[in-house]
Write a protein that holds these residues in place. Sequence first.
Motif, PDB file in Angstrom:
ATOM      1  N   LEU A 342       0.815  -1.219   0.000  1.00 37.98           N
ATOM      2  CA  LEU A 342       0.000   0.000   0.000  1.00 37.98           C
ATOM      3  C   LEU A 342       0.847   1.268   0.000  1.00 37.98           C
ATOM      4  O   LEU A 342       0.340   2.348  -0.307  1.00 37.98           O
ATOM      5  CB  LEU A 342      -0.930   0.017   1.228  1.00 37.98           C
ATOM      6  CG  LEU A 342      -2.044  -1.031   1.258  1.00 37.98           C
ATOM      7  CD1 LEU A 342      -2.836  -0.926   2.550  1.00 37.98           C
ATOM      8  CD2 LEU A 342      -2.973  -0.866   0.054  1.00 37.98           C
ATOM      9  N   ARG A 345       0.674   2.771  -3.330  1.00 43.69           N
ATOM     10  CA  ARG A 345      -0.690   2.912  -3.858  1.00 43.69           C
ATOM     11  C   ARG A 345      -1.259   4.243  -3.385  1.00 43.69           C
ATOM     12  O   ARG A 345      -1.058   4.648  -2.243  1.00 43.69           O
ATOM     13  CB  ARG A 345      -1.559   1.755  -3.350  1.00 43.69           C
ATOM     14  CG  ARG A 345      -3.020   1.829  -3.749  1.00 43.69           C
ATOM     15  CD  ARG A 345      -3.219   1.537  -5.212  1.00 43.69           C
ATOM     16  NE  ARG A 345      -4.587   1.154  -5.486  1.00 43.69           N
ATOM     17  CZ  ARG A 345      -5.593   2.011  -5.686  1.00 43.69           C
ATOM     18  NH1 ARG A 345      -5.373   3.308  -5.617  1.00 43.69           N
ATOM     19  NH2 ARG A 345      -6.805   1.554  -5.937  1.00 43.69           N
ATOM     20  N   THR A 346      -1.934   4.950  -4.281  1.00 48.24           N
ATOM     21  CA  THR A 346      -2.547   6.231  -3.928  1.00 48.24           C
ATOM     22  C   THR A 346      -4.034   6.199  -4.253  1.00 48.24           C
ATOM     23  O   THR A 346      -4.488   5.413  -5.094  1.00 48.24           O
ATOM     24  CB  THR A 346      -1.902   7.397  -4.697  1.00 48.24           C
ATOM     25  OG1 THR A 346      -2.073   7.174  -6.100  1.00 48.24           O
ATOM     26  CG2 THR A 346      -0.439   7.538  -4.349  1.00 48.24           C
ATOM     27  N   SER A 347      -4.811   7.040  -3.550  1.00 48.87           N
ATOM     28  CA  SER A 347      -6.234   7.192  -3.796  1.00 48.87           C
ATOM     29  C   SER A 347      -6.580   8.668  -3.710  1.00 48.87           C
ATOM     30  O   SER A 347      -6.373   9.290  -2.661  1.00 48.87           O
ATOM     31  CB  SER A 347      -7.038   6.387  -2.765  1.00 48.87           C
ATOM     32  OG  SER A 347      -8.419   6.578  -2.954  1.00 48.87           O
ATOM     33  N   VAL A 352      -2.100   5.497   0.360  1.00 51.54           N
ATOM     34  CA  VAL A 352      -2.984   4.589   1.086  1.00 51.54           C
ATOM     35  C   VAL A 352      -2.278   3.992   2.304  1.00 51.54           C
ATOM     36  O   VAL A 352      -2.913   3.713   3.330  1.00 51.54           O
ATOM     37  CB  VAL A 352      -3.493   3.475   0.151  1.00 51.54           C
ATOM     38  CG1 VAL A 352      -4.423   2.526   0.892  1.00 51.54           C
ATOM     39  CG2 VAL A 352      -4.213   4.086  -1.046  1.00 51.54           C
ATOM     40  N   SER A 356      -3.911   4.361   5.862  1.00 49.43           N
ATOM     41  CA  SER A 356      -4.318   3.215   6.687  1.00 49.43           C
ATOM     42  C   SER A 356      -3.761   3.335   8.102  1.00 49.43           C
ATOM     43  O   SER A 356      -4.459   3.039   9.086  1.00 49.43           O
ATOM     44  CB  SER A 356      -3.843   1.914   6.037  1.00 49.43           C
ATOM     45  OG  SER A 356      -4.420   1.739   4.765  1.00 49.43           O
ATOM     46  N   ASP A 385      -8.466  -0.783   4.008  1.00 48.78           N
ATOM     47  CA  ASP A 385      -8.214  -0.572   2.572  1.00 48.78           C
ATOM     48  C   ASP A 385      -7.235  -1.591   2.012  1.00 48.78           C
ATOM     49  O   ASP A 385      -6.591  -1.332   0.985  1.00 48.78           O
ATOM     50  CB  ASP A 385      -7.668   0.842   2.343  1.00 48.78           C
ATOM     51  CG  ASP A 385      -8.774   1.868   2.167  1.00 48.78           C
ATOM     52  OD1 ASP A 385      -9.915   1.453   1.935  1.00 48.78           O
ATOM     53  OD2 ASP A 385      -8.489   3.075   2.276  1.00 48.78           O
ATOM     54  N   LYS A 388      -7.052  -2.465  -1.741  1.00 48.55           N
ATOM     55  CA  LYS A 388      -6.448  -1.582  -2.740  1.00 48.55           C
ATOM     56  C   LYS A 388      -5.050  -2.032  -3.136  1.00 48.55           C
ATOM     57  O   LYS A 388      -4.505  -1.544  -4.131  1.00 48.55           O
ATOM     58  CB  LYS A 388      -6.394  -0.152  -2.198  1.00 48.55           C
ATOM     59  CG  LYS A 388      -7.761   0.502  -2.104  1.00 48.55           C
ATOM     60  CD  LYS A 388      -7.668   1.951  -1.668  1.00 48.55           C
ATOM     61  CE  LYS A 388      -9.061   2.597  -1.628  1.00 48.55           C
ATOM     62  NZ  LYS A 388      -9.002   4.012  -1.208  1.00 48.55           N
ATOM     63  N   ASP A 391      -6.328  -4.365  -6.068  1.00 49.63           N
ATOM     64  CA  ASP A 391      -7.562  -4.119  -6.818  1.00 49.63           C
ATOM     65  C   ASP A 391      -7.314  -3.891  -8.295  1.00 49.63           C
ATOM     66  O   ASP A 391      -8.235  -4.015  -9.110  1.00 49.63           O
ATOM     67  CB  ASP A 391      -8.328  -2.941  -6.216  1.00 49.63           C
ATOM     68  CG  ASP A 391      -7.529  -1.642  -6.264  1.00 49.63           C
ATOM     69  OD1 ASP A 391      -6.309  -1.708  -6.528  1.00 49.63           O
ATOM     70  OD2 ASP A 391      -8.116  -0.572  -6.014  1.00 49.63           O
ATOM     71  N   HIS A 392      -6.066  -3.555  -8.690  1.00 46.86           N
ATOM     72  CA  HIS A 392      -5.759  -3.405 -10.115  1.00 46.86           C
ATOM     73  C   HIS A 392      -5.441  -4.752 -10.765  1.00 46.86           C
ATOM     74  O   HIS A 392      -5.291  -4.833 -11.977  1.00 46.86           O
ATOM     75  CB  HIS A 392      -4.561  -2.462 -10.298  1.00 46.86           C
ATOM     76  CG  HIS A 392      -3.339  -2.894  -9.544  1.00 46.86           C
ATOM     77  ND1 HIS A 392      -3.187  -2.629  -8.198  1.00 46.86           N
ATOM     78  CD2 HIS A 392      -2.238  -3.575  -9.935  1.00 46.86           C
ATOM     79  CE1 HIS A 392      -2.019  -3.129  -7.805  1.00 46.86           C
ATOM     80  NE2 HIS A 392      -1.433  -3.713  -8.830  1.00 46.86           N
ATOM     81  N   THR A 397     -14.685  -4.449  -6.259  1.00 45.69           N
ATOM     82  CA  THR A 397     -14.317  -3.254  -5.503  1.00 45.69           C
ATOM     83  C   THR A 397     -13.261  -3.602  -4.466  1.00 45.69           C
ATOM     84  O   THR A 397     -13.107  -4.771  -4.066  1.00 45.69           O
ATOM     85  CB  THR A 397     -15.546  -2.673  -4.802  1.00 45.69           C
ATOM     86  OG1 THR A 397     -16.035  -3.624  -3.837  1.00 45.69           O
ATOM     87  CG2 THR A 397     -16.650  -2.364  -5.799  1.00 45.69           C
ATOM     88  N   HIS A 398     -12.546  -2.564  -4.029  1.00 47.27           N
ATOM     89  CA  HIS A 398     -11.507  -2.827  -3.024  1.00 47.27           C
ATOM     90  C   HIS A 398     -12.131  -3.294  -1.715  1.00 47.27           C
ATOM     91  O   HIS A 398     -11.471  -3.978  -0.915  1.00 47.27           O
ATOM     92  CB  HIS A 398     -10.663  -1.565  -2.803  1.00 47.27           C
ATOM     93  CG  HIS A 398     -11.335  -0.510  -1.970  1.00 47.27           C
ATOM     94  ND1 HIS A 398     -12.233   0.386  -2.484  1.00 47.27           N
ATOM     95  CD2 HIS A 398     -11.229  -0.220  -0.644  1.00 47.27           C
ATOM     96  CE1 HIS A 398     -12.658   1.202  -1.534  1.00 47.27           C
ATOM     97  NE2 HIS A 398     -12.072   0.855  -0.408  1.00 47.27           N
TER      98      HIS A 398
END
Length: 536
Positions: A342, A345-347, A352, A356, A385, A388, A391-392, A397-398
């Motif tokens: 994570l 990983r960005t949102s 993320v 978290s 999360d 995530k 999730d790619h 959904t995550h």
Amino acid sequence: MSAAKLSSLFLDVSTPVFVGVLIAAIIVVGAAAFFIGYMLYKKSTEKKLGEVSQRIKIMLDEAESESKALKKEAILEAKEQDLKLRNEFERESKEKKSELQRAEQRLLQKEDNLDKKEDALQKRSDALEQQQKNLVRQENEIKKMQEKVNHQHDLMIQELEKVAQLTREEAKKILTDNILDETRHDVAVQVRNIEQQAKDEAEMNAKKIISLAIQRCASDHASEITVSVVPLPNDDMKARIIGREGRNIRALENATGIELIIDDTPEVVILSGFDPVRREVARLSLEKLISDGRIHPARIEETVEKVRKELDQQIKENGEAAMFEVGIFGLHPELIKLLGRLKYRTSYGQNVYKHSIEVAQLAGMMAAELGLDVNLAKRAGLLHDIGKAVDHEQEGTHIQIGADLAKKYKESNNVINAIMAHHGDVEPKTVEAVLVQAADAISGARPGARRETSTNYVKRLEQLEQIASSFKGVDKSYAIQAGREVRVIVKPEQIDDAQTLFLAKDIAKKIEQELEYPGQIKVNVIREFRGVEYAK
């Protein structure tokens, strides 16, 4: 036979005659000795028997005298015992006699009391019988009066029906409708007052808890985008990276799965890719190759493989560091690796990994203030999360991916519910799950924590105004405070004060169902009446 012969015969011991004489002589001497001994023993025995008889006689005399004395003593003791028993019997007899007399006296007293009680009960029974007769008489009188009243009531109702020109059922319906309308209005007012009071108290307590949690949480924040920039020592390095006929850049893109953009921008190479881990592998590999200077396909593949292993170890260390920072232990090794991923990983531009950790810390602090399970709140906040991270790579959904991962690696049902409920997809089953929702909203709604494109921003504001304006009685609606609040102005002639509360609830519910947004949105319904007149 002559004497000489006889003497010679006796002197010759070897002859049988001599032996026979000798034996006869011995027998005679033995018999004489036995007789003498027997006579002496007899005299001795008779003497001893006399002595024994004398002793026995003396002992018998002594025993007789002793028995007489014992007999006298036994007779005296028996007389004393008899006298003692007699006295004791007389004493017990007197005590029993007196006790019987007392018992007899008590029985007589009880008998007198029972007689008195019987008389009193008889009197009460007579009184109750008289009261019952009176009650029967009064009941008959009341029945007569009730019949008379009912008759008069029927006459009055008939008269009222004639005057009002309404039947009883019609009048009852009108009264019921009026009462229901008034009651509904009063209930709405009371509900509004109660909810307002509860909101004020809850808001004050919630602000206090949240402010304490935010003050104590000092987490760093990092924002990243979907591209990475690698600085070059000079522009000549671009040609070496491309290689002869582009073989180096193709080898690097094939090994990492990341696109390298080499344009006219001086002394930089741009790495573009949707997978942040691959992009990080490419960035580190390119930096190592530039630093080493040896850039060719074999060296590229070797460097990329080495960096990938190092990054895997770094990802695991990142996950462990997040656990230690939050204070959570016992996670499955695969979850630790996913937690470390994570970091890349960005949102909405928010990292993320940091998000978290911040959510876990905020949820844990609020749980501690409320006296709840701090460990559960932190664990759910840290893993909320986790979907995530992959999730790619997986469909869904995550939230669903994260819940499946938590089930796979044996997390508790409360943690799984908190993961699934942190965006409101399912109902939270624990207070800790609600705290994770709040912590997620706080972390995401912090100023500067997230970014979104201007197009999405404008579109969300338009949708907010459209949803609010779709309700009956709404005059105007405005999305303000960067979409954190929608202000609704209603028509006063259609919506009263009590109905504004229900309208705000309906608008908020529709926004939750139709929009996706970070944080929370305040629905503010305003009703005002203006009197306008023009002087001519």
